[in-house]
Design an enzyme around this catalytic site. Structure first.
Site, PDB file in Angstrom:
ATOM      1  N   THR A 169      -1.295   7.915   2.481  1.00 29.57           N
ATOM      2  CA  THR A 169      -2.069   8.495   3.603  1.00 29.57           C
ATOM      3  C   THR A 169      -1.121   9.669   4.241  1.00 29.57           C
ATOM      4  O   THR A 169      -0.322  10.129   3.512  1.00 29.57           O
ATOM      5  CB  THR A 169      -1.523   7.482   4.826  1.00 29.57           C
ATOM      6  OG1 THR A 169       0.108   7.450   4.955  1.00 29.57           O
ATOM      7  CG2 THR A 169      -2.171   6.035   4.337  1.00 29.57           C
TER       8      THR A 169
ATOM      9  N   GLN B  38     -21.106  18.362  14.403  1.00 29.90           N
ATOM     10  CA  GLN B  38     -21.614  18.925  16.072  1.00 29.90           C
ATOM     11  C   GLN B  38     -22.346  20.020  15.883  1.00 29.90           C
ATOM     12  O   GLN B  38     -23.375  20.019  16.946  1.00 29.90           O
ATOM     13  CB  GLN B  38     -20.092  19.474  16.425  1.00 29.90           C
ATOM     14  CG  GLN B  38     -20.256  19.695  18.016  1.00 29.90           C
ATOM     15  CD  GLN B  38     -20.510  18.371  18.731  1.00 29.90           C
ATOM     16  OE1 GLN B  38     -20.061  17.397  18.375  1.00 29.90           O
ATOM     17  NE2 GLN B  38     -20.785  18.702  19.999  1.00 29.90           N
TER      18      GLN B  38
ATOM     19  N   GLY C 134       0.747  -1.237   0.009  1.00 30.34           N
ATOM     20  CA  GLY C 134       0.112  -0.001  -0.212  1.00 30.34           C
ATOM     21  C   GLY C 134       0.893   1.343  -0.046  1.00 30.34           C
ATOM     22  O   GLY C 134       1.331   1.832  -1.164  1.00 30.34           O
TER      23      GLY C 134
ATOM     24  N   GLU D  72      -4.421   7.646  -2.180  1.00 35.90           N
ATOM     25  CA  GLU D  72      -3.128   8.493  -2.914  1.00 35.90           C
ATOM     26  C   GLU D  72      -2.091   8.838  -1.979  1.00 35.90           C
ATOM     27  O   GLU D  72      -1.657   9.944  -1.969  1.00 35.90           O
ATOM     28  CB  GLU D  72      -4.065   9.628  -3.483  1.00 35.90           C
ATOM     29  CG  GLU D  72      -4.958   9.307  -4.505  1.00 35.90           C
ATOM     30  CD  GLU D  72      -4.311   9.430  -5.925  1.00 35.90           C
ATOM     31  OE1 GLU D  72      -3.433  10.684  -6.152  1.00 35.90           O
ATOM     32  OE2 GLU D  72      -4.721   8.768  -6.974  1.00 35.90           O
TER      33      GLU D  72
ATOM     34  N   THR E  28     -10.088   1.635  -7.619  1.00 37.23           N
ATOM     35  CA  THR E  28     -11.357   2.368  -8.144  1.00 37.23           C
ATOM     36  C   THR E  28     -11.658   2.004  -9.385  1.00 37.23           C
ATOM     37  O   THR E  28     -10.887   2.198 -10.267  1.00 37.23           O
ATOM     38  CB  THR E  28     -11.060   3.822  -7.753  1.00 37.23           C
ATOM     39  OG1 THR E  28     -10.535   4.180  -6.625  1.00 37.23           O
ATOM     40  CG2 THR E  28     -12.257   4.699  -8.253  1.00 37.23           C
TER      41      THR E  28
HETATM   42  C1  LIG Z   1     -11.644   3.784  -1.243  1.00 32.30           C
HETATM   43  C2  LIG Z   1     -10.049   3.614  -1.606  1.00 32.30           C
HETATM   44  C3  LIG Z   1      -9.903   3.600  -3.068  1.00 32.30           C
HETATM   45  C4  LIG Z   1      -8.496   3.488  -3.590  1.00 32.30           C
HETATM   46  N1  LIG Z   1      -8.306   3.424  -4.871  1.00 32.30           N
HETATM   47  C5  LIG Z   1      -7.107   3.193  -5.406  1.00 32.30           C
HETATM   48  C6  LIG Z   1      -6.943   2.986  -6.629  1.00 32.30           C
HETATM   49  O1  LIG Z   1      -7.883   3.387  -7.505  1.00 32.30           O
HETATM   50  N2  LIG Z   1      -5.740   2.634  -6.966  1.00 32.30           N
HETATM   51  C7  LIG Z   1      -4.707   2.077  -6.073  1.00 32.30           C
HETATM   52  O2  LIG Z   1      -3.678   1.536  -6.701  1.00 32.30           O
HETATM   53  N3  LIG Z   1      -4.895   2.264  -4.762  1.00 32.30           N
HETATM   54  C8  LIG Z   1      -6.049   2.767  -4.487  1.00 32.30           C
HETATM   55  N4  LIG Z   1      -6.391   2.714  -3.092  1.00 32.30           N
HETATM   56  C9  LIG Z   1      -5.338   2.272  -2.035  1.00 32.30           C
HETATM   57  C10 LIG Z   1      -4.832   3.222  -1.119  1.00 32.30           C
HETATM   58  O3  LIG Z   1      -4.009   3.944  -2.025  1.00 32.30           O
HETATM   59  C11 LIG Z   1      -4.042   2.487  -0.118  1.00 32.30           C
HETATM   60  O4  LIG Z   1      -5.062   2.102   0.754  1.00 32.30           O
HETATM   61  C12 LIG Z   1      -2.916   3.537   0.664  1.00 32.30           C
HETATM   62  O5  LIG Z   1      -2.080   4.021  -0.058  1.00 32.30           O
HETATM   63  C13 LIG Z   1      -2.554   3.018   1.926  1.00 32.30           C
HETATM   64  O6  LIG Z   1      -2.165   1.691   1.808  1.00 32.30           O
HETATM   65  P1  LIG Z   1      -2.755   0.588   2.839  1.00 32.30           P
HETATM   66  O7  LIG Z   1      -4.134   0.511   3.053  1.00 32.30           O
HETATM   67  O8  LIG Z   1      -1.911  -0.675   2.369  1.00 32.30           O
HETATM   68  O9  LIG Z   1      -2.095   0.957   4.214  1.00 32.30           O
HETATM   69  P2  LIG Z   1      -0.886   0.809   4.785  1.00 32.30           P
HETATM   70  O10 LIG Z   1       0.121   1.095   3.797  1.00 32.30           O
HETATM   71  O11 LIG Z   1      -0.510  -0.765   5.309  1.00 32.30           O
HETATM   72  O12 LIG Z   1      -0.668   1.972   6.181  1.00 32.30           O
HETATM   73  C14 LIG Z   1      -1.419   1.464   7.422  1.00 32.30           C
HETATM   74  C15 LIG Z   1      -1.015   2.773   8.396  1.00 32.30           C
HETATM   75  O13 LIG Z   1       0.268   2.513   8.545  1.00 32.30           O
HETATM   76  C16 LIG Z   1       0.798   3.949   8.127  1.00 32.30           C
HETATM   77  N5  LIG Z   1       2.316   3.813   7.645  1.00 32.30           N
HETATM   78  C17 LIG Z   1       2.885   2.889   6.562  1.00 32.30           C
HETATM   79  N6  LIG Z   1       3.823   3.043   6.311  1.00 32.30           N
HETATM   80  C18 LIG Z   1       4.387   4.210   7.011  1.00 32.30           C
HETATM   81  C19 LIG Z   1       5.643   4.880   7.448  1.00 32.30           C
HETATM   82  N7  LIG Z   1       6.779   4.299   6.516  1.00 32.30           N
HETATM   83  N8  LIG Z   1       5.802   5.703   8.138  1.00 32.30           N
HETATM   84  C20 LIG Z   1       4.584   6.375   9.169  1.00 32.30           C
HETATM   85  N9  LIG Z   1       3.337   5.643   8.977  1.00 32.30           N
HETATM   86  C21 LIG Z   1       3.064   4.642   7.847  1.00 32.30           C
HETATM   87  C22 LIG Z   1       0.160   4.494   7.244  1.00 32.30           C
HETATM   88  O14 LIG Z   1       0.237   6.014   7.419  1.00 32.30           O
HETATM   89  C23 LIG Z   1      -1.392   3.946   7.820  1.00 32.30           C
HETATM   90  O15 LIG Z   1      -1.697   4.778   8.880  1.00 32.30           O
HETATM   91  C24 LIG Z   1      -7.832   2.981  -2.435  1.00 32.30           C
HETATM   92  C25 LIG Z   1      -7.826   3.097  -1.256  1.00 32.30           C
HETATM   93  C26 LIG Z   1      -9.182   3.020  -0.823  1.00 32.30           C
HETATM   94  C27 LIG Z   1      -9.758   2.778   0.404  1.00 32.30           C
END
Ligand SMILES: Cc1cc2nc3c(=O)[nH]c(=O)nc-3n(C[C@H](O)[C@H](O)[C@H](O)COP(=O)(O)OP(=O)(O)OC[C@H]3O[C@@H](n4cnc5c(N)ncnc54)[C@H](O)[C@@H]3O)c2cc1C
Length: 411
Positions: free
Chosen positions: A393, A364, A142, A391, A171
């Site tokens: 976090t 609120q 991710g 896009e 998406t």
């Molecule tokens: C509704 C929706 C639509 C989406 N659409 C697309 C799309 O069209 N195409 C696509 O490719 N992706 C898409 N995504 C994926 C999205 O980009 C990822 O969910 C996002 O990049 C986070 O990855 P993850 O969910 O694996 O979270 P993780 O990477 O597992 O992160 C989990 C937590 O750990 C934190 N974290 C991770 N690494 C670090 C670090 N080095 N330092 C500090 N904190 C960290 C993160 O900030 C987060 O709080 C979509 C996601 C959703 C929910």
């Protein structure tokens, strides 16, 4: 055309006549078509095809419209359009904007032939609308884009690429006509060994996996995409093989060989995502303001209490601040000014966090009504949360900004 005052000062935040006219037109569509449909499609948790059709009919869901905003000389066309669309509704807004991310992936890194061949197929035409999907994320990749496991192997005899892997969270995934898939051509190189591939409509081996049931933006389809021996012609490698080979050769040589197509796509699209968040935040600020002037408790409008008026003041100031960062980043991108302080990430970070905070404050201010599905604020609050997650976090945006401002390898 600039007014005499503008010419004298050399600085203006006034929108060009073209952008202002487009904004009013998109706003009308958002007000008259998107907003009235928003509750229904949120409940149905389905792609709002009739709304997409309607948008195609008026020319809003079309490659021409997206290209015109993307290429607007002021840089503000796309961010202004997205703010209005998402002011209407974020779920429907993303259904209308989702193809844009796939289009940007090809437009940013692709050849002119690829742009000409595939972008029209991501939008279609009125009566025959099409969708695009950009598939980068995976179950184990991710935030860590470098961990992508989807493999692309070249079959030289047939001039075809063979793709295998599982994409998560896409998406429009599985329902799109054209999928743009990020895959590894050389896993030993991590993100530098990745490339993007166009998967044409109806290609065997690509299928939709699990559809995600979501907290917000429920009118936007999100699903896994399974790639099982998907064969695409050589011309579907975004940017072409010569460029990829040159890049890999550079890396083998020990020079940098800038990679990460996915990261480049995200960099360019961040101010647009920020604008989406601004739209949601603005909707909530406006709605809560109107409510606070109407709702009477203790014999006076609740907005007459400083506690409420000050909250509204903070909300409006935050929305305007987020918009200014967004416009600045979009303007910089258009004028090819380097994001030396990661201004694209700054806009996305601030706008995303603003949307979450402002929609919560709006809830609120509406009290019990804010918590009820009979009012749109609870939906906007659910929708807003996505902007601190997808896009990149908020933590990843801070990491990018932290690296840019310190020059250190912040982790
Ligand atoms: C509704 C929706 C639509 C989406 N659409 C697309 C799309 O069209 N195409 C696509 O490719 N992706 C898409 N995504 C994926 C999205 O980009 C990822 O969910 C996002 O990049 C986070 O990855 P993850 O969910 O694996 O979270 P993780 O990477 O597992 O992160 C989990 C937590 O750990 C934190 N974290 C991770 N690494 C670090 C670090 N080095 N330092 C500090 N904190 C960290 C993160 O900030 C987060 O709080 C979509 C996601 C959703 C929910």
């Amino acid at each position: 055309m600039s007014s005499p005052d503008q010419a004298a000062s050399g600085f203006s935040l006034e929108l060009s006549a073209d952008v202002a006219e487009m904004r009013d037109w998109v706003h009308e569509f958002a007000r008259d078509v998107i907003r009235p449909a928003a509750g229904e499609w949120d409940e149905r948790e389905e792609t709002p095809w009739p709304v997409i059709e309607e948008a195609a009919k008026v020319g809003l869901y079309s490659l021409d419209f997206f290209a015109a905003q993307w290429m607007d000389p002021t840089g503000l066309g796309m961010v202004v359009a997205f703010e209005e669309l998402f002011w209407g509704d974020a779920g429907i807004g993303l259904s209308l904007a989702g193809s844009g991310l796939a289009a940007v992936a090809v437009a940013s890194n692709g050849t002119n032939e690829q742009i000409g061949e595939w972008l029209p197929q991501m939008f279609g035409s009125p009566g025959d609308v099409k969708l695009g999907a950009f598939c980068s994320s995976e179950p184990d990749a991710g935030s860590d884009v470098g961990a992508i496991r989807t493999r692309a192997v070249y079959d030289a005899a047939k001039d075809e690429w063979v793709l295998n892997g599982t994409k998560a969270w896409a998406t429009n995934g599985g329902i799109a006509d054209v999928h743009v898939v990020v895959a590894s051509v050389d896993p030993a190189l991590g993100s530098r060994g990745q490339a993007s591939f166009i998967v044409p409509p109806g290609t065997p081996g690509l299928s939709q996996g699990q559809k995600v049931r979501k907290h917000g933006i429920r009118a936007s389809h999100t699903a896994e995409v399974i790639l099982d021996n998907v064969r695409v012609p050589g011309r579907c490698l975004v940017g072409g093989k010569e460029r990829l080979d040159a890049r890999l050769a550079k890396i083998a040589d020990g020079s940098s060989g800038r990679g990460q197509d996915a990261m480049r796509t995200f960099e360019k699209s961040r101010p647009s995502v920020a604008a989406m968040a601004v739209g949601v935040a603005r909707a909530a600020a406006e709605y809560a303001t109107e409510y606070a002037t109407q709702r009477v408790q203790f014999g006076r409008p609740i907005g007459q209490n400083q506690a409420v008026a000050f909250m509204l003041a903070d909300m409006h100031a935050a929305v305007d601040a987020a918009r200014l960062l967004t416009w600045k980043a979009a303007w910089m991108a258009r004028h090819e000014l380097a994001f030396t302080k990661a201004e694209g990430s700054m806009s996305k970070l601030v706008a995303g966090e603003t949307a979450v905070r402002v929609t919560e404050q709006a809830m609120q201010i509406l009290g019990g009504n804010g918590y009820s599905r009979d009012y749109p604020v609870e939906r906007w609050h659910r929708d807003a949360k996505i902007f601190t997650i997808f896009e990149g976090t908020s933590e990843i945006q801070r990491m990018i900004i932290g690296r840019a401002v310190t020059g250190l390898d912040v982790r």
